[in-house]
Scaffold this active site. Structure first.
Site: not given
Length: 286
Positions: A231, A265
């Site tokens: 991210k 995840r």
């Protein structure tokens, strides 16, 4: 209602869904491998849109230790630029590969905000619904999940990041509303997993705040999933492109596990599995 209304005292007595139970009892989190069959994913756009490539990647992640394969056919990239697609487009991307991935034998979750797509995937044998809008966006989603009695990942999201807000208050309020929607639809509490949506509708600083204060979500008494893989907040600390963020991803996921995450995840399954298992083994010696 607030988080206290859903505290462990009120929901902890609810047995976890059988599919979740074994993962929640382990000393280290379960690992969910990301499989994007989209042309525009922020991290690996287009690499696995061909069914053969997607199947190879699914096999690789399973061999690397993935407990769950999370397949998505619409980019929900947490930054500006994702293009919304119709349910028909999502289904066209899923049909050539979904059944083959499910046949590999590892539980598959379907990453979609559309009840029509989730219904198709569950009909094919997918076992988990992963809704990036936390039951807020499609009015048919909660009823479908309740009818099928499957685990559902409820993710926090916002249309736009607002650096002025108290992000934890926003996350807590969003989840309170999600749980009310779930209760009205008849979804058992033991079927729900909370995902604070790292990067979604958040500034990089807010994403890091959520990770640092993740244990506040334990007030709901529900398992927590964290997907910090590659991210943008990582680049705000150490400038890098998505494919160069393995170290930052592992750092974030180890902190998430320490703060209570039960499912991680990730795009990088082998490295994440190793990091989580080694960290758990070291803690066990304390």
């Amino acid at each position: 209602m607030n988080a206290a209304s859903h505290s462990p005292d009120t929901v902890g007595a609810t047995a976890a869904h059988p599919l979740l139970r074994a993962w929640l009892e382990r000393p280290y989190p379960a690992v969910m491998g990301v499989l994007n069959v989209t042309p525009d994913s922020f991290s690996d756009g287009g690499r696995f849109i061909a069914p053969e490539a997607a199947l190879v990647q699914a096999r690789r992640m399973i061999a690397d230790g993935a407990d769950i394969i999370d397949i998505g056919a619409e980019s929900t990239r947490p930054y500006i630029g994702a293009e919304a697609v119709s349910a028909e487009q999502e289904l066209a991307r899923l049909r050539p590969v979904l059944a083959d991935v499910i046949a590999l034998g590892v539980p598959v979750s379907i990453d979609s905000m559309k009840a029509e797509v989730v219904r198709f995937a569950l009909d094919q044998g997918a076992r988990i619904a992963n809704d990036v809008w936390g039951l807020h966006r499609d009015p048919e989603m909660a009823a479908l999940v309740a009818e099928r009695d499957v685990p559902v990942i409820v993710m926090h999201n916002r249309d736009n990041a607002d650096p002025a807000i108290d992000i934890m208050a926003d996350v807590l309020g969003f989840f309170t509303r999600s749980l009310d929607i779930a209760a009205q639809a008849g979804i058992p509490k033991g079927n729900i997993v909370l995902d604070p949506g790292i990067g979604f509708g958040k500034t990089p600083e807010q994403s890091m705040t959520v990770l640092a204060r993740l244990d506040e979500l334990r007030a709901f008494g529900l398992p927590i999933l964290v997907g910090a893989s590659r991210k943008r907040f990582i680049s705000s600390v150490s400038p890098s492109e998505p494919q160069q963020r393995l170290g930052g991803s592992i750092a974030a996921h180890l902190i998430a596990a320490q703060n209570g995450a039960k499912i991680i995840r990730t795009h990088d399954v082998a490295e994440t599995v190793q990091a989580l298992r080694v960290a758990a083994a070291i803690r066990d010696k304390a």
